[in-house]
Design an enzyme around this catalytic site. Structure first.
Site, mmCIF file in Angstrom:
data_model
loop_
_atom_site.group_PDB
_atom_site.id
_atom_site.type_symbol
_atom_site.label_atom_id
_atom_site.label_comp_id
_atom_site.label_asym_id
_atom_site.label_seq_id
_atom_site.Cartn_x
_atom_site.Cartn_y
_atom_site.Cartn_z
ATOM 1 N N LYS A 21 0.838 -1.210 0.000
ATOM 2 C CA LYS A 21 0.000 0.000 0.000
ATOM 3 C C LYS A 21 0.872 1.259 0.000
ATOM 4 O O LYS A 21 0.706 2.155 -0.829
ATOM 5 C CB LYS A 21 -0.901 -0.004 1.235
ATOM 6 C CG LYS A 21 -1.660 1.293 1.466
ATOM 7 C CD LYS A 21 -2.274 1.339 2.860
ATOM 8 C CE LYS A 21 -2.941 2.668 3.124
ATOM 9 N NZ LYS A 21 -4.143 2.897 2.325
ATOM 10 N N ASP A 618 -29.327 3.089 7.803
ATOM 11 C CA ASP A 618 -28.645 2.825 6.529
ATOM 12 C C ASP A 618 -28.453 1.334 6.301
ATOM 13 O O ASP A 618 -27.976 0.625 7.194
ATOM 14 C CB ASP A 618 -27.255 3.481 6.541
ATOM 15 C CG ASP A 618 -27.322 4.997 6.448
ATOM 16 O OD1 ASP A 618 -28.227 5.500 5.754
ATOM 17 O OD2 ASP A 618 -26.459 5.664 7.049
ATOM 18 N N HIS A 713 -19.835 11.225 -5.918
ATOM 19 C CA HIS A 713 -18.530 10.588 -6.080
ATOM 20 C C HIS A 713 -17.564 11.437 -6.873
ATOM 21 O O HIS A 713 -16.464 11.003 -7.192
ATOM 22 C CB HIS A 713 -18.697 9.221 -6.735
ATOM 23 C CG HIS A 713 -19.577 8.319 -5.936
ATOM 24 N ND1 HIS A 713 -20.943 8.247 -6.143
ATOM 25 C CD2 HIS A 713 -19.319 7.489 -4.911
ATOM 26 C CE1 HIS A 713 -21.461 7.399 -5.270
ATOM 27 N NE2 HIS A 713 -20.506 6.928 -4.506
HETATM 28 N N1 GLN Z 1 -25.165 7.851 6.402
HETATM 29 C C1 GLN Z 1 -23.996 7.427 5.715
HETATM 30 C C2 GLN Z 1 -23.249 8.641 5.169
HETATM 31 O O1 GLN Z 1 -23.851 9.567 4.800
HETATM 32 C C3 GLN Z 1 -24.321 6.494 4.576
HETATM 33 C C4 GLN Z 1 -23.077 5.993 3.899
HETATM 34 C C5 GLN Z 1 -23.306 4.921 2.851
HETATM 35 O O2 GLN Z 1 -24.337 4.837 2.246
HETATM 36 N N2 GLN Z 1 -22.331 4.084 2.591
HETATM 37 O O3 GLN Z 1 -22.055 8.647 5.100
#
Ligand code: GLN
Ligand code: ZN
Length: 776
Positions: A21, A618, A713
């Site tokens: 890494k 989530d 992203h």
């Molecule tokens: N609540 C989390 C965030 O906003 C959700 C992250 C995810 O969906 N991986 O970071």
């Protein structure tokens, strides 16, 4: 007794101290030369082979190493790099390799597994390892570039090791790819005939270079394969077998089922099976596999970190050995890529817990013990007896430990099992929706975010200082409160409708909860490669899970105190916590999920009691937990959705439960997603331009939906008009009164300026929609 040999399908490559890494990242930053990177790589290989030999393996495995990813290695090995990476130009092979893997490198470090120009990245079967997806079309041509692999074989030979080379089998290699820019009707399977001659040549070269064996990985034999793919195996292997190398086909991760006899009759010299995940098939494989062939039995779990029950393993092996007249190899079930390197780097684990575990190195030691126990060698018998006794004692202590078994949790599980209402909200959605609308008074197209706001370097530095003891608990709390206040103020200024506290205090959405729950342990160096240079350190769930005290209420309450708008409480769901951990193997996964669910439900209740009206649970990992075989999907989805429902069911009707998932392929599990019965689901969809909403529309998803209107992203700030366009599309397929407006995932990897700019445009888009779309 029969002499068995030992080997492993593969070894972790990142290094005990993540040397690879750091070497990669130095190289990418331009701080070191290619030669320095290659030297680190070659030293790691040498060390890993040495370790394998020290533990008595009869062959070292060569070809499992990759600077970034082994599938990407095969793309170069067979010369099928997409032209856009400069294959026909002047770029060096290594530059092209990293271009395929990282594109322009813009996303390195943001953890999002996405990169515009790079190859698509996806999960390696049901693991958390990501590979780069090969692209195929009718114009794909192959060419053999075997120098790198042959050099590695020479390295191992020069060090005096007997070599087993490993390759992805041709069918698995093609299967893992996807068609891109291909003519209609083209299937990548059509390329098999074109590809096989290059495999044949490579096999001859490997043999000439001194590889005693070549392992061809065909884990797709454990999937529900279309017939055309199944039928391609025998002719392909008939051809490959002509190359004169000794071939062993390796399967893992899943049961072979209808492919047992196919796997057994392939015209090769051996077959490796996963005797952990496909334990039930071992006897029939032992029967079906022709006597002269090598049977490699993967008895040690390569996917988990528990110490092996050596007595039970021997008891499984003895009847198989008695039956087989041909050679038997012992092995781990799959490559050790999926477990941490060693327990030696974990001085912080207490002796009892440590005695229950086995990482890659310890698994090699277990293989050595089994091999010795099966040999008649008197010299080792003392050591063997000691090794077995130790394993026995560890297992007994794990079975009896009060750290593992908690009577209170058991009683609660029994209660849950007998109470059907424990997994059901009080009233059906329509009634809840009515009550929630009355309580929340939100506008049409309500705006919200997914939970996290930028994890700035100040936040990370404060946490690191706190963990080192350089920042007092008081000061750390104050620092986080300042962040929360900033997030709340910003959201108010932007005019968002449902606010979040921003998750500043969370290092990771699973670790944060695991650290506060009973039954979890954490390693200091238990790194597992996720992709490229990125590693994760999954928590270990060793015992009954329960929540000693509230985990998020203080932060959420504080955030709510700063605003009159609803503050959304933010929790990670039970399936995601399970999926991203090493899970105990002494009870069904569903049971552990249910224990976590009960703990989360305690948190939901406490948030509610603190006056929080909206709580998000989530579950981004719900889909990736799907078993590889479709026949097992229903059983999984049953317990997984039930776990989610248990965590949410305590909420009163007027409390709005949200969930969030971020992946593009929902359509095959939509009924399960609907069965979660969350009041609102926010999902990723901006990159697939709302395509996935089609599935929600035709399925008539009953509850409210927030399709992500912009891609978090990337640092790009999308214009308001772009988001309006997406929302108009969404409003055509989903009843507008059910629609929410939000980004497609959490914002923790972003910086503040682009976050604020994008959210401002998002709020403007919602306002625009409110003026133009009629609500029915
Ligand atoms: N609540 C989390 C965030 O906003 C959700 C992250 C995810 O969906 N991986 O970071
Ligand atoms: Zn997400």
């Amino acid at each position: 007794m029969k002499l068995v040999q030992t080997h492993i399908p593969g070894f972790p490559r990142i290094g005990a101290a993540r040397e690879l890494k750091f070497a990669l990242e130095r190289f990418w930053r331009g701080e070191t030369s290619e030669a320095a990177l290659q030297e680190t790589a070659s030293n790691l290989r040498a060390r890993h082979w040495e370790t394998q030999r020290q533990h008595g393996l009869d062959f070292v495995t060569v070809g499992d190493f990759a600077l970034y990813d082994h599938v990407t290695n095969h793309i170069q090995l067979f010369g099928c790099e997409p032209a856009r990476f400069g294959f026909n130009g002047s770029e060096s092979p290594l530059a092209r390799y990293f271009a395929m893997a990282r594109g322009d490198g813009a996303h390195e470090g943001c953890g999002c597994a996405q990169n515009g120009a790079a190859l698509e990245m996806t999960k390696w079967f049901d693991t958390n390892y990501h590979y780069l997806v090969p692209e195929f079309s009718e114009s794909t041509s192959f060419e053999l570039y075997s120098k790198r692999l042959l050099d590695e074989v020479s390295e191992a030979r020069a060090a005096g090791h007997p070599v087993k080379a490993v390759l992805l089998g041709p069918l698995t290699f093609l299967w893992l790819g996807k068609e891109r820019d291909a003519a209609p009707g083209f299937s990548r399977l059509d390329l098999l005939d074109r590809l096989l001659p290059h495999y044949s040549r490579l096999l001859m070269q490997l043999r000439a270079a001194g590889a005693d064996w070549v392992q061809l990985d065909e884990p797709i034999l454990g999937l529900d394969l279309p017939n055309a793919w199944r039928n391609a195996f025998e002719p392909a292997y008939w051809l490959l077998n002509q190359a004169g190398a000794q071939l062993i086909v390796a399967t893992y991760f899943s049961t072979l089922e209808e492919n047992v006899s196919l796997a057994c009759r392939l015209p090769v010299a051996g077959l490796h099976v996963d005797a952990v995940r496909a334990a039930s098939e071992l006897a029939s494989v032992a029967d079906w596999l022709p006597a002269h062939k090598v049977l490699s039995i993967g008895v040690i779990d390569g996917r988990n970190i528990w110490r092996t029950d050596l007595d039970a393993t021997l008891a499984t092996l003895l009847p198989v050995l008695a039956k087989r007249s041909g050679p038997v190899w012992l092995s781990t079930s799959c490559s050790l890529l999926h477990v941490p390197y060693s327990l030696a780097a974990e001085p912080g684990l207490d002796d009892e817990l440590r005695s229950w575990l086995a990482c890659a190195e310890e698994k090699l030691a277990e293989l050595a013990l089994l091999k010795a126990a099966l040999s008649a060698d008197e010299r080792v018998s003392g050591n063997v007896a000691r090794g077995f006794a130790e394993a026995r004692a560890a297992l007994a202590s794990r079975r009896a430990s009060s750290r593992v078994h908690n009577a209170g949790v058991a009683a609660r599980m029994a209660e849950l099992a007998s109470d059907a209402s424990a997994s059901r909200r009080g009233s059906p959605f329509a009634q809840r929706q009515h009550l929630q609308r009355e309580r929340l008074q939100l506008p049409a197209f309500p705006t919200t975010t997914i939970g996290s706001f930028p994890q700035t370097s100040e936040i990370r530095l404060a946490r690191a200082a706190f963990k080192r003891g350089e920042l007092s608990a008081q000061d750390y709390r104050q620092a986080m409160r300042t962040e929360i206040a900033h997030a709340v103020r910003t959201q108010e200024e932007l005019g968002l409708d449902v606010l979040v506290h921003g998750e500043a205090e969370r290092n990771d959405m699973v670790e944060y909860f695991g650290e506060q729950l009973d039954g979890f342990a954490f390693t200091a160096n238990g790194w597992v490669q996720s992709y490229g240079s990125r590693c994760v350190k999954p928590p270990i769930i060793y015992g009954d899970v329960q929540r000693p005290r509230a985990m998020t209420v203080g932060w959420t309450e504080y955030a709510q105190s700063l605003t009159a708008k609803p503050m959304k409480g933010m929790l990670t769901g039970p399936v995601t916590i399970l999926q991203w951990s090493f899970v105990r193997d002494d009870q069904a996964r569903g049971e552990t999920a249910q224990q976590i669910a009960a703990a989360i439900s305690d948190e939901v209740r406490d948030l509610e009691n603190a006056g929080i009206a909206i709580i998000q649970i989530d579950e981004p990992a719900l889909r990736e937990g799907l078993p590889l075989r479709r026949s097992r999907w229903d059983a999984y989805l049953d317990w997984a959705t039930k776990a989610f429902r248990i965590s949410a069911a305590v909420a009163a009707d007027a409390t709005q439960i949200h969930t969030h998932m971020c992946y593009a392929e929902f359509n095959d599990i939509l009924p399960a997603i609907a069965a979660l019965d969350a009041d609102v689901i926010t999902i990723e969809s901006s990159r697939s331009a709302m395509e996935l909403l089609g599935g929600f529309a035709s399925f008539r998803y009953p509850n409210e939906i927030g399709p992500g209107v912009y891609d978090i992203h990337s640092p790009r700030v999308p214009g308001s008009e772009e988001m309006v366009e997406l929302l108009r599309k969404a409003a055509k397929v989903v009843p507008p009164a059910q629609l929410w407006v939000n980004p497609d995932c959490g914002l923790k990897t972003r910086a503040w300026p682009e976050t604020a700019a994008a959210l401002q445009n998002m709020v403007a888009a919602a306002q625009k929609l409110r003026t133009e779309v009629e609500l029915s």
